[in-house]
Design a protein around this motif. Sequence first.
Motif, PDB file in Angstrom:
ATOM      1  N   ALA A   1      70.601  -9.135 119.206  1.00  0.00           N
ATOM      2  CA  ALA A   1      71.356  -9.673 118.080  1.00  0.00           C
ATOM      3  C   ALA A   1      71.058  -8.811 116.872  1.00  0.00           C
ATOM      4  N   GLY A   2      72.047  -8.661 116.011  1.00  0.00           N
ATOM      5  CA  GLY A   2      71.819  -7.806 114.858  1.00  0.00           C
ATOM      6  C   GLY A   2      72.784  -8.077 113.732  1.00  0.00           C
ATOM      7  N   TYR A   3      72.400  -7.567 112.578  1.00  0.00           N
ATOM      8  CA  TYR A   3      73.251  -7.658 111.390  1.00  0.00           C
ATOM      9  C   TYR A   3      73.139  -6.334 110.656  1.00  0.00           C
ATOM     10  N   ARG A   4      74.288  -5.780 110.275  1.00  0.00           N
ATOM     11  CA  ARG A   4      74.312  -4.509 109.544  1.00  0.00           C
ATOM     12  C   ARG A   4      75.200  -4.653 108.319  1.00  0.00           C
ATOM     13  N   TRP A   5      74.704  -4.136 107.209  1.00  0.00           N
ATOM     14  CA  TRP A   5      75.447  -4.219 105.950  1.00  0.00           C
ATOM     15  C   TRP A   5      75.532  -2.823 105.350  1.00  0.00           C
ATOM     16  N   ASN A   6      76.754  -2.441 104.930  1.00  0.00           N
ATOM     17  CA  ASN A   6      76.999  -1.148 104.293  1.00  0.00           C
ATOM     18  C   ASN A   6      77.749  -1.359 102.986  1.00  0.00           C
ATOM     19  N   ARG A   7      77.443  -0.509 102.034  1.00  0.00           N
ATOM     20  CA  ARG A   7      78.194  -0.514 100.778  1.00  0.00           C
ATOM     21  C   ARG A   7      78.233   0.904 100.228  1.00  0.00           C
ATOM     22  N   ILE A   8      79.409   1.302  99.761  1.00  0.00           N
ATOM     23  CA  ILE A   8      79.606   2.588  99.106  1.00  0.00           C
ATOM     24  C   ILE A   8      80.220   2.327  97.745  1.00  0.00           C
TER      25      ILE A   8
ATOM     26  N   VAL B   1      69.041   3.510 130.479  1.00  0.00           N
ATOM     27  CA  VAL B   1      67.834   2.804 130.049  1.00  0.00           C
ATOM     28  C   VAL B   1      67.980   2.291 128.612  1.00  0.00           C
ATOM     29  N   ALA B   2      68.858   2.882 127.823  1.00  0.00           N
ATOM     30  CA  ALA B   2      69.055   2.421 126.445  1.00  0.00           C
ATOM     31  C   ALA B   2      69.472   0.962 126.397  1.00  0.00           C
ATOM     32  N   LEU B   3      70.142   0.471 127.458  1.00  0.00           N
ATOM     33  CA  LEU B   3      70.569  -0.922 127.489  1.00  0.00           C
ATOM     34  C   LEU B   3      69.383  -1.877 127.424  1.00  0.00           C
ATOM     35  N   LYS B   4      68.234  -1.482 127.970  1.00  0.00           N
ATOM     36  CA  LYS B   4      67.059  -2.357 127.963  1.00  0.00           C
ATOM     37  C   LYS B   4      66.547  -2.610 126.556  1.00  0.00           C
ATOM     38  N   PHE B   5      66.943  -1.770 125.623  1.00  0.00           N
ATOM     39  CA  PHE B   5      66.445  -1.899 124.260  1.00  0.00           C
ATOM     40  C   PHE B   5      67.545  -2.252 123.265  1.00  0.00           C
ATOM     41  N   GLY B   6      68.701  -2.715 123.802  1.00  0.00           N
ATOM     42  CA  GLY B   6      69.768  -3.201 122.947  1.00  0.00           C
ATOM     43  C   GLY B   6      70.681  -2.139 122.392  1.00  0.00           C
TER      44      GLY B   6
ATOM     45  N   TYR C   1      74.441   2.217 100.341  1.00  0.00           N
ATOM     46  CA  TYR C   1      73.405   1.298 100.781  1.00  0.00           C
ATOM     47  C   TYR C   1      73.646   0.988 102.258  1.00  0.00           C
ATOM     48  N   THR C   2      72.577   0.920 103.018  1.00  0.00           N
ATOM     49  CA  THR C   2      72.669   0.431 104.398  1.00  0.00           C
ATOM     50  C   THR C   2      71.445  -0.439 104.692  1.00  0.00           C
ATOM     51  N   ALA C   3      71.663  -1.483 105.433  1.00  0.00           N
ATOM     52  CA  ALA C   3      70.573  -2.337 105.915  1.00  0.00           C
ATOM     53  C   ALA C   3      70.926  -2.741 107.334  1.00  0.00           C
ATOM     54  N   ASP C   4      70.045  -2.419 108.252  1.00  0.00           N
ATOM     55  CA  ASP C   4      70.325  -2.640 109.674  1.00  0.00           C
ATOM     56  C   ASP C   4      69.180  -3.439 110.282  1.00  0.00           C
ATOM     57  N   LEU C   5      69.477  -4.672 110.683  1.00  0.00           N
ATOM     58  CA  LEU C   5      68.502  -5.559 111.316  1.00  0.00           C
ATOM     59  C   LEU C   5      68.880  -5.732 112.776  1.00  0.00           C
ATOM     60  N   LYS C   6      67.925  -5.485 113.671  1.00  0.00           N
ATOM     61  CA  LYS C   6      68.217  -5.565 115.103  1.00  0.00           C
ATOM     62  C   LYS C   6      67.049  -6.244 115.803  1.00  0.00           C
TER      63      LYS C   6
ATOM     64  N   ARG D   1      76.296  -8.878 115.226  1.00  0.00           N
ATOM     65  CA  ARG D   1      76.340  -8.428 116.613  1.00  0.00           C
ATOM     66  C   ARG D   1      75.556  -9.371 117.517  1.00  0.00           C
ATOM     67  N   GLY D   2      76.070  -9.601 118.711  1.00  0.00           N
ATOM     68  CA  GLY D   2      75.360 -10.336 119.742  1.00  0.00           C
ATOM     69  C   GLY D   2      75.718  -9.765 121.100  1.00  0.00           C
ATOM     70  N   GLY D   3      74.735  -9.621 121.978  1.00  0.00           N
ATOM     71  CA  GLY D   3      75.019  -9.042 123.281  1.00  0.00           C
ATOM     72  C   GLY D   3      73.913  -9.322 124.280  1.00  0.00           C
ATOM     73  N   ALA D   4      74.154  -8.942 125.522  1.00  0.00           N
ATOM     74  CA  ALA D   4      73.187  -9.154 126.594  1.00  0.00           C
ATOM     75  C   ALA D   4      73.374  -8.083 127.651  1.00  0.00           C
TER      76      ALA D   4
END
Length: 987
Positions: free
Chosen positions: A380-387, A150-155, A354-359, A407-410
Amino acid sequence: MRPQEGWNWKLSRTVSTLRSFTSVSLLALALAGTASAQDALPSSQSAQAPESDARPQPGDQIVVTAERLPGQVQTDVPPVLELDARDVAAYGASSIADLVAQLAPQVGSGSGRGGRPVFLVNGQRISNFREMGRYPPEAIRKVEVLPEEVALKFGFPPDARVINFILQPNFASRDVEVEYGQPADGGYSAQEVEAGILTINGSRRVNASVDYNRRSPLTEAERGVIQTVPTEPAVAAAGLDPADFRTLVSREENIEANATLTQGLGEMGAGGQLTLNGQVSRAVRTSLSGIDAITLDAIERRTETDSYSLGSAYNRDLGAWRFSTTLDANRSDTDSRIDRRGGGGTDRALSRTYTADLKSTLAGSPFTLPGGEASLTLDAGYRWNRIASSDTRSMAGEFALERSRTRGGASLSVPITSTREGFLDAIGDLSINLGGGVDRLSDFGTLTDWNTGATWRPTERLTLQGSLVNRKVAPSLTQLGAPQIVDVNVPVYDFSTGSTVFATVTTGGNPALRAETQRDLKLSAAYDFDLFDRANLLVEYFRNNSSDTTESFPLLTPAIEAAFPGRVTRATDGTLLAVDRRPVTFSERKSSRIRYGFNLFGRVGKAPPQGERGGRGGPPSAPAAAAEAPAQPAQQRGPGGPGGQFDPARFAEMRARFCATPDGQLPDLTGIPERMLERLKGEDGQIDPAKVAALKTRFCAEGAGPGGPQGEGGGMRRFDPERFAALRTALACGVEGKEPDIAALPPEIVERLKGPDGAIDPTRLAELRTRICAIEAPPQGGRGPGAGGEASGDARPGGPGGGGGGGSRGGAPSAGAMFGGRGEGQGRWNLSLYHSIELDSTALVAPGGPSLDLLRGDALGEGGVSRHRIELEGGVFKNGIGTRISGRYASPSTVRGSGLPGSSDLRFGALTTFDLRMFVNLEQQKWLVGEGDPGFWKGTRFGLRVQNVFDTRQRVTDDTGTVPLRYQPGLIDPVGRFIEVEFRKLF
């Protein structure tokens, strides 16, 4: 006819007609109309279809539909576990986070991948668990635990289960909790104070909480730990014990503040729903790692961590599609100061992450097949990390590493056959799903993934599933580039010599790591039983194959040392001097396992008399509530009186409020009963203006009110026992040979007994008579059919909540089900038991060898791999008193030595632990509060928790039966049995 929601079944004409007459003739017309004002339906919902459509025709089949609660996940995959509000109360949890921890056996995945479950609120994605982790469990209306697919239904990838929390539509509380705990052996203590406030008013939710906790330190001396090296002369001369200067449990102090706002946007929430969340926390930890032989002072490490988090979520409907987007941003600053040995000052390590995760996801149905509607999720998503970090112990100086990922998927689910749609229904319900995605990483290039699976329900009780996942995964930034740190005097067990030594250990990142390829297979079967209240069995098979895996540096066995000779430094006499523990890449990892288990739910004690119960499946009357249900804040109660009884004064106030609101505007819905508010919502869970207008029309029509006229614009009547008795008399119940008196029946029923020719249909009359006469008349003052209350459990046959009290499958419900639900006022018990069996677990270090068999003596971590693991969780709750127990078992394992002189095998014994939790709702205890107002004790609970009840620790021995110093019980588990008391008050 094709319902859009709910479980439904096509039944034979006889059974469906019987049920139709019961619900339409008995409930809607003859007995209660629309029940009471508290259960009022907008006219758009309650209006009957034309007579020609409402009456079954010869040969017709009627589709019986049980509605889902708003906020339930719409999927054909049945849940692994469902809990209603009373099931949740039986756990005695203090928060949703606490409840999730108790549900570990049911919510944990045996896939070997993934981490925490995917969390939903009212069927919608959230930015982070911190949004609702502090919610009191009293705010929960229902919990759904769904399989990984079921996790697939929510990306999300299908490697973690999905937990959906359906909240009460109206709820308000303030709570304070105080906890104190310490080990049974003493040595240290832990204290915690929490305070929170929560308000839920439809689509608006406001939550704020503060949590403070502290813990004192525990030293090796307090657990009698024998030191592994002789005490240095200067230390011994000063009469100091090094064990006093080494901590097993560090001193810690934490404070955390969290706030969340969820708000519907636009008129009547038509613009969607927006959530904003913020959290700040500070943690200070101090530990000791020995005594300096020169200064004779403790070598201290003090770490201060400040974290800042911001999350947001936006959900709205775009036509028939659902759009969701979440943002989770975090910043963490860590400042560590470490005393140098030899009196050389202090080293300092600084780290900022730092982390920023857009989904974002878009979900809906792109087309319809004979088997039903297909379901498509685009993500679709974008994730940015910095240490960024620096450490004075490292020669590298300042260090920074950054990564961005796009990220992009279906994911597409297609129904092949369907019993609901009547397409190839002899096969059952069969659907397949396909999915895939592409990730573009700034430092690793393009990585791909794909998955496929199938779900088959050959019967209503049995569900079979299978899935195959293939994906590439990059190492984390920390694994790749964390700064190199060298620590001295770290205890390490040397398998080559069979001794524990203090060695120099290097940690940090390894930039040579490669991307991992994962190939996973899952097969599962779930079956629902008619046992106790409800029961189900789950059997799962998992197979994981991976290549180029990133591993923490393994346990230093002879095989590992031979595979990585450059990572180990020895003196000329073979004494271990140094180990480089930075991550490594293994060529291949394979594992497979079977996990099976069952969940049982039942009732305790006898059901109370019918007159003391609430409506069917609904809220109990005052006596039943006092016997079982936890205290509810006053803000939850609607305009009804005790037990949901109608309150004319409050109804008049609510009616005046609606009627005074100008047309086209939304009246103040504060205090509207929960069930009525739910019926004012559309399919999207938002308030429907048309339904509000319809309800206003009913409220404001002339003569509206309890006992007023029925029909369009009419009011609402409560169940009338005298009318029901008259109906039984007219049908000649209990009088053999006497024909029913048609003239004495209500006109509405007479109309529905007529056939196409306008005459009374004997079959329909016989069915109605059988139905009504099978039900015993309730006592005067009792609540009857249609008297309100929401359905308890799942309405589908055999589902959770089915199979008891509601009658046999396809048959008439019992009188108890009609007049107050089943088991109202009874206690509850449940038991869950899961057993995992490792079938295979191997690791190929490099092409050509060595190959490690982790079930037969080889090891990667601290100990071997247990072939068998068992998880147990269960409890009982009645009259406000609950007891819960959880247990874990891991079978023994062995780690082989080199076979050379001085080397020894290590045997890790079996480990069984049990945790106990007991709690009592004080306001329900008459010996404390008497028969009157509970006063201060209202909404209070006292709890006792005991972790590791039998104070068991794993025993590790060598070939001689001796426990190596590295595996002393005080080092393996310094806490042992831990006892904690809690006091909680809900306002």
